[in-house]
Design a protein around this motif. Sequence first.
Motif, short mmCIF file in Angstrom:
data_model
loop_
_atom_site.label_atom_id
_atom_site.label_comp_id
_atom_site.label_asym_id
_atom_site.label_seq_id
_atom_site.Cartn_x
_atom_site.Cartn_y
_atom_site.Cartn_z
N THR A 1 1.86 -13.01 -17.74
CA THR A 1 0.94 -13.64 -18.39
C THR A 1 0.67 -15.03 -18.32
OG1 THR A 1 2.63 -13.90 -20.06
CG2 THR A 1 1.02 -12.03 -20.45
N ASP A 2 1.74 -15.94 -17.69
CA ASP A 2 1.69 -17.14 -17.55
C ASP A 2 1.22 -17.38 -15.99
OD1 ASP A 2 3.76 -16.47 -16.06
OD2 ASP A 2 5.07 -17.98 -17.32
N GLY A 3 0.98 -16.72 -15.39
CA GLY A 3 0.45 -16.91 -13.98
C GLY A 3 1.39 -17.16 -12.95
N VAL A 4 2.76 -17.52 -13.32
CA VAL A 4 3.80 -17.59 -12.42
C VAL A 4 4.60 -16.50 -12.23
CG1 VAL A 4 5.86 -19.04 -12.35
CG2 VAL A 4 3.91 -19.95 -13.56
N GLY A 5 4.63 -16.34 -10.90
CA GLY A 5 5.64 -14.86 -10.46
C GLY A 5 4.58 -14.01 -9.68
N GLN A 6 5.15 -12.96 -9.31
CA GLN A 6 4.58 -12.07 -8.36
C GLN A 6 3.94 -11.05 -9.07
OE1 GLN A 6 7.48 -10.12 -5.48
NE2 GLN A 6 5.92 -8.43 -5.04
N ASN A 7 3.05 -10.47 -8.65
CA ASN A 7 1.75 -9.61 -9.10
C ASN A 7 2.71 -8.06 -8.57
OD1 ASN A 7 0.01 -11.25 -9.92
ND2 ASN A 7 -1.01 -10.94 -8.09
#
Length: 119
Positions: A44-50
């Motif tokens: 949700t915060d756009g940080v990290g792997q999909n």
Amino acid sequence: MLRLGSTVLGASDVRRATEFWARALGYVPRDEVIDERFVVLAPTDGVGQNVSLMRSETPPQDRPRVHLDLYADDPAAEVERLLELGASRVDWQDYPPDADFTVLADTEGNRFCVIDKAG
């Protein structure tokens, strides 16, 4: 230069897998879900792997060569939460005596591990 964009999991029921992994990880679909053959979930915060879910007719592997390791500060609580969401315990014969992980399967049978981050 390359970077890892997404880990893709096969699913016979992409909708069910999407609901499980979205709740398990607190992720949301990156794009509007139009076609239930492929869904990309993103933090949700756009940080990290999909994590992506792709329709697949092949059965999950009992001993997958690639799997997810989910790090947890409170692994026992996370395992219970994931079981409530629809995961299942895997009867894993190869736990070492000092195992810091628990093997589970998602709603599609894909194996993954919950790792004791403190361990």
